[in-house]
Design a protein around this motif. Structure first.
Motif, PDB file in Angstrom:
ATOM      1  N   LEU A 173       0.848  -1.190   0.000  1.00 34.56           N
ATOM      2  CA  LEU A 173       0.000   0.000   0.000  1.00 34.56           C
ATOM      3  C   LEU A 173       0.886   1.243   0.000  1.00 34.56           C
ATOM      4  O   LEU A 173       1.664   1.447   0.926  1.00 34.56           O
ATOM      5  CB  LEU A 173      -0.909  -0.008   1.240  1.00 34.56           C
ATOM      6  N   VAL A 205       1.355   4.657   0.684  1.00 35.27           N
ATOM      7  CA  VAL A 205       0.790   5.861   1.301  1.00 35.27           C
ATOM      8  C   VAL A 205       1.596   7.105   0.951  1.00 35.27           C
ATOM      9  O   VAL A 205       1.277   8.197   1.382  1.00 35.27           O
ATOM     10  CB  VAL A 205       0.695   5.750   2.838  1.00 35.27           C
ATOM     11  N   GLU A 211       1.074  11.083  -1.894  1.00 38.45           N
ATOM     12  CA  GLU A 211       1.034  12.518  -1.631  1.00 38.45           C
ATOM     13  C   GLU A 211       2.439  13.133  -1.727  1.00 38.45           C
ATOM     14  O   GLU A 211       2.655  14.112  -2.437  1.00 38.45           O
ATOM     15  CB  GLU A 211       0.442  12.731  -0.230  1.00 38.45           C
ATOM     16  N   PHE A 220       5.238   7.132   5.038  1.00 38.30           N
ATOM     17  CA  PHE A 220       5.080   8.379   5.773  1.00 38.30           C
ATOM     18  C   PHE A 220       6.394   9.142   5.894  1.00 38.30           C
ATOM     19  O   PHE A 220       6.393  10.370   5.927  1.00 38.30           O
ATOM     20  CB  PHE A 220       4.406   8.150   7.126  1.00 38.30           C
ATOM     21  N   ALA A 268      -2.316  19.198  -1.572  1.00 38.29           N
ATOM     22  CA  ALA A 268      -3.481  19.390  -0.695  1.00 38.29           C
ATOM     23  C   ALA A 268      -4.308  18.128  -0.495  1.00 38.29           C
ATOM     24  O   ALA A 268      -5.524  18.146  -0.603  1.00 38.29           O
ATOM     25  CB  ALA A 268      -4.362  20.519  -1.244  1.00 38.29           C
ATOM     26  N   GLY A 269      -3.637  17.016  -0.218  1.00 33.38           N
ATOM     27  CA  GLY A 269      -4.369  15.796   0.101  1.00 33.38           C
ATOM     28  C   GLY A 269      -4.778  14.957  -1.101  1.00 33.38           C
ATOM     29  O   GLY A 269      -5.390  13.911  -0.942  1.00 33.38           O
ATOM     30  N   PHE A 306      -3.687  11.376  -0.920  1.00 29.66           N
ATOM     31  CA  PHE A 306      -4.443  10.526  -0.014  1.00 29.66           C
ATOM     32  C   PHE A 306      -5.800  10.191  -0.609  1.00 29.66           C
ATOM     33  O   PHE A 306      -6.319   9.098  -0.421  1.00 29.66           O
ATOM     34  CB  PHE A 306      -4.599  11.217   1.343  1.00 29.66           C
ATOM     35  N   ILE A 307      -6.375  11.157  -1.337  1.00 31.16           N
ATOM     36  CA  ILE A 307      -7.635  10.869  -2.012  1.00 31.16           C
ATOM     37  C   ILE A 307      -7.423   9.782  -3.058  1.00 31.16           C
ATOM     38  O   ILE A 307      -8.237   8.866  -3.210  1.00 31.16           O
ATOM     39  CB  ILE A 307      -8.214  12.152  -2.657  1.00 31.16           C
ATOM     40  N   LEU A 366      -5.294   7.434  -2.891  1.00 28.67           N
ATOM     41  CA  LEU A 366      -5.190   6.178  -2.138  1.00 28.67           C
ATOM     42  C   LEU A 366      -6.585   5.618  -1.881  1.00 28.67           C
ATOM     43  O   LEU A 366      -6.827   4.410  -2.015  1.00 28.67           O
ATOM     44  CB  LEU A 366      -4.486   6.470  -0.814  1.00 28.67           C
ATOM     45  N   GLY A 367      -7.510   6.518  -1.519  1.00 26.75           N
ATOM     46  CA  GLY A 367      -8.895   6.091  -1.332  1.00 26.75           C
ATOM     47  C   GLY A 367      -9.496   5.632  -2.655  1.00 26.75           C
ATOM     48  O   GLY A 367     -10.241   4.653  -2.697  1.00 26.75           O
ATOM     49  N   LEU A 382      -8.853   1.971  -3.562  1.00 30.16           N
ATOM     50  CA  LEU A 382      -9.728   1.013  -2.893  1.00 30.16           C
ATOM     51  C   LEU A 382     -11.138   1.102  -3.450  1.00 30.16           C
ATOM     52  O   LEU A 382     -11.808   0.112  -3.681  1.00 30.16           O
ATOM     53  CB  LEU A 382      -9.739   1.294  -1.387  1.00 30.16           C
ATOM     54  N   PHE A 417     -12.979  15.465   0.464  1.00 28.69           N
ATOM     55  CA  PHE A 417     -12.614  14.537   1.535  1.00 28.69           C
ATOM     56  C   PHE A 417     -13.847  13.852   2.105  1.00 28.69           C
ATOM     57  O   PHE A 417     -13.834  12.656   2.400  1.00 28.69           O
ATOM     58  CB  PHE A 417     -11.847  15.283   2.629  1.00 28.69           C
ATOM     59  N   THR A 434     -14.899  11.266  -0.368  1.00 29.69           N
ATOM     60  CA  THR A 434     -14.028  10.092  -0.315  1.00 29.69           C
ATOM     61  C   THR A 434     -14.424   9.172   0.823  1.00 29.69           C
ATOM     62  O   THR A 434     -14.543   7.955   0.651  1.00 29.69           O
ATOM     63  CB  THR A 434     -12.567  10.511  -0.112  1.00 29.69           C
ATOM     64  N   ILE A 435     -14.610   9.757   1.996  1.00 32.65           N
ATOM     65  CA  ILE A 435     -14.847   8.894   3.159  1.00 32.65           C
ATOM     66  C   ILE A 435     -16.207   8.224   3.056  1.00 32.65           C
ATOM     67  O   ILE A 435     -16.352   7.030   3.341  1.00 32.65           O
ATOM     68  CB  ILE A 435     -14.659   9.698   4.468  1.00 32.65           C
ATOM     69  N   LEU A 482     -15.909   5.543   0.421  1.00 23.70           N
ATOM     70  CA  LEU A 482     -15.100   4.439   0.926  1.00 23.70           C
ATOM     71  C   LEU A 482     -15.925   3.537   1.830  1.00 23.70           C
ATOM     72  O   LEU A 482     -15.885   2.302   1.721  1.00 23.70           O
ATOM     73  CB  LEU A 482     -13.892   4.989   1.681  1.00 23.70           C
TER      74      LEU A 482
END
Lengths: 360, 313
Positions: B40, B42, B45, B98, B236-237, B240-241, B243-244, B247, B290, B293-294, B297
């Motif tokens: 994975l 991470v 970003e 990270f 600006a993330g 990470f989006i 990454l979502g 999935l 965001f 995304t959540i 998800l």
């Protein structure tokens, strides 16, 4: 065997781990020195600022201790989730929610009473716990990956808390990005006058003992560590791994929320401002990794790392080397401590001579 | 409100969706490759941020294609670094990721300040180049819908076209070529390919390198087309989006395309709201992707879990 030679073994492990951490730090510092030499007009001054600046005055020692308190709390929060083998990255969001909750109490009538400080701290912990619960519940109930969900929650918390701070807590039409100062009853008293050394460090140390006690002296802590070590075995032993996981993330959230309260109530702020955490929350990852998720080691690591962090900050202010340089040191320490790197010397030689065969 | 709706149901909006989804799609493809190999990533970003800065700095002195290649190289180099620490030094891939993110947030500001002579915020004083847009004037000649087609498809970055082709290229590679089979096998059940004599770690290393290359392109698109120039934390993330989105897209290239499209829509929507409904708080608009995304998800994971339970697995 552990029972018979428990003490020396523990000491040996401690010495080995500390040696690894110090080795990693030294390597990272050498790299930092090389970067400084390559970029600064006066490298020796910059490097000596990095290494000595935090000790120059009572004020700078206060900055350092303030960092130690905050780094300890974020390190504890990350240690708790890492011990349960969860990779929730939500401490930053919990800090913002906890800070907001504490600020709301501090700015309410309750903030001007003698009970203001405990009430604010509790409010922060409740807010953080609720925010830590969410990714845990989403994982247990729906199988939603906790890394992604907690990162998304971080961004959401930052945006929403910034909005509430700017649009609702700041004095109307002032254009300010922060709330008015809290009443003095809600701000931490300084332990040493005119420094940032305040109640925060006491809160951090008390929390360290509490987290240690919960993890190593209670039944729930044993369950949590079992789930982290081997979830399948834990299930066979009749432990509901999901419940323990949610509880661990909620407890870590409470610590994160407490950090938020410490941020806004500390002498550094005494109010809530936009983007108040300055990305400190994420540095708990480094603290937790170097401390091997051991609560009692967390303040020690925070002490050493906080010194370096403050040194970099002061170097950034006083010399031509930007303080962001320190991120290289951070990343290297994480990489080296998290990997199977051993203190250079005997083992490194052994590795070179054995070459491939040894790996894997 | 009507203003916003009117803007959403227009061709310009669709064109904006395509533009906003491109960096995300490229990063999602990058995340997909490494995720399928069992690692994975991470660090999407951080990789995107570093390659965005690389692209900008290189494009000051060299042509745009050199800058794009440099961004790809920077991403791949980070992938190789991750592979070294994860596969050789046995560090946890999430911690390695990270570490890359941490060095990216601080390191890009540090490098930017060196390159601009002290400016820690933006590269506004550096004259950087853009990826050329692909103009298709002949589309106007299509009878009836020519004008619509022109406004929808013309003027996009070269990398946008590459990204869409790459979706199908990646699909072909993963499901029709031997290398793709190896990659998926390594992620699914490493013992089996290992027994068949495939070097699991080598496959994973290449997966991380390829992941970095795609993410590098995402950074180049971001800093050389969506915006021309670098600002601190400009991703600006998005990583990470992405990454979502990996999935969310059910770990499939076509799914990745659809997930990126979803976020493109909401990204573009937040742009429209920001310009049309100015009394709406900017912070809440920025939070929209965001939140989406959540929610997506959770819904997706819930469905996947139920499907699994129905199969009796």
């Amino acid at each position: 065997m552990t029972t018979m030679t428990g003490k020396p073994d523990r000491l040996g492990t401690f010495a080995r781990e500390a040696g690894r951490a110090i080795g990693a730090l030294l390597i990272a510092l050498v790299v930092a020195l090389l970067i400084i030499i390559a970029t600064s007009a006066d490298p020796m001054n910059a490097f000596s600022q990095l290494l000595t600046a935090p000790l120059t005055s009572k004020r700078t020692i206060g900055y350092w201790m303030d960092d130690v308190a905050k780094l300890t709390l974020t390190g504890l929060a990350f240690s708790l989730v890492f011990q349960a083998r969860q990779f929730s990255m939500g401490v930053q969001g919990q800090v913002y929610v906890g800070g907001l909750f504490a600020a709301l109490v501090a700015l309410s009538p309750a903030g001007a009473t003698p009970l203001a400080i405990p009430l604010c701290l509790i409010a922060g912990m409740v807010g953080g716990a609720a925010y830590g619960f969410l990714p845990g519940y989403a994982k247990a109930k729906f199988g939603a990956n906790e890394i992604v969900s907690s990162l998304m929650l971080n961004y959401i918390a930052i945006k929403v808390v910034n909005w509430i701070t700017r649009a609702h807590l700041a004095p109307p039409n002032s254009g300010q990005l922060m709330s008015p100062p809290f009443p003095p009853e809600a701000v931490f008293p300084a332990l040493v006058a005119n420094t940032r050394l305040d109640l925060g460090i006491v809160v951090a140390l008390v929390m360290t003992v509490v987290v240690w006690f919960i993890l190593y002296r209670t039944r729930w802590g044993l369950k949590l560590r079992l789930v982290g070590d081997n979830p399948t075995f834990a299930e066979y032993a009749g432990i509901r791994a999901n419940a323990v996981m949610i509880a661990a993330m909620t407890a870590a959230g409470a610590v994160g929320g407490l950090l938020g309260a410490v941020f806004v109530q500390g002498r550094a702020y005494g109010k809530i401002a936009e983007n108040f955490d300055g990305n400190l929350a994420f540095e708990g990852i480094l603290i937790a990794i170097v401390a091997k998720n051991r609560p009692l080691a967390v303040p020690l690591v925070a002490l050493a790392y906080g010194y370096l962090r403050q040194g970099a900050q002061l170097m950034g202010n006083r010399t031509d080397v930007p303080n962001e340089m320190i991120s290289v040191v951070q990343a290297l320490v994480i990489l080296l401590v998290a990997s199977s790197f051993t203190v250079p010397g005997r083992k490194a030689l052994g590795r070179i001579f054995k070459r491939r065969g040894a790996v894997q | 409100m009507m203003d916003v709706l009117e803007a959403v149901f227009s061709v310009t909006f669709l064109a904006m969706v395509i533009r906003q989804m491109t960096p995300l799609l490229l990063a999602t493809l990058g995340g997909l490759i490494s995720d399928l190999s069992g690692a994975l990533n991470v660090a999407l970003e951080g990789m995107m941020l570093i390659s965005a800065l690389t692209a900008v700095l290189v494009s000051v002195h060299y042509p745009w294609y050199v800058a794009v290649l440099a961004a790809m190289t920077a991403g791949s180099a980070l992938g190789l670094l991750m592979a070294f620490f994860h596969l050789r030094m046995r560090a946890d891939i999430i911690l390695v990721g990270f570490a890359v993110n941490i060095v990216a947030t601080g390191g890009t500001v540090f490098a930017l300040s060196l390159a601009t002579g002290g400016d820690k915020g933006t590269s506004i004083n550096l004259v950087s180049k853009a990826v050329p847009a692909v103009n298709l004037p002949f589309l106007k000649g299509v009878p009836g819908i020519g004008d619509l087609l022109f406004r929808l498809l013309s003027g996009h970055s070269l990398l946008t076209w590459f990204a869409f082709v790459a979706v199908f290229g990646l699909w072909f590679f993963l499901y029709r070529m031997r290398g793709g089979l190896w990659l998926r096998a390594v992620g699914e059940y490493p013992a089996a390919p290992a027994a068949a004599g495939i070097k699991v770690d080598v496959v994973r290393m290449w997966a991380l390198v390829a992941s970095g290359a795609f993410t590098g392109l995402a950074g180049a698109q971001l800093a050389m087309f969506n915006y021309v120039g670098f600002t601190r934390d400009m991703t600006a993330g998005r990583g990470f989006i992405a990454l979502g989105a990996v999935l969310l897209g059910a770990r499939h290239p076509i799914g990745a395309l659809l997930a990126a499209l979803l976020f493109g829509v909401f990204d573009a929507l937040s742009f429209v709201i920001a310009t049309r409904a100015q009394n709406f708080p900017a912070e809440l608009i920025q939070a929209i992707p965001f939140v989406v995304t959540i929610i997506a998800l959770i819904l997706f994971s819930w469905r996947a879990q139920r499907a699994k339970a129905l199969r009796g697995a």
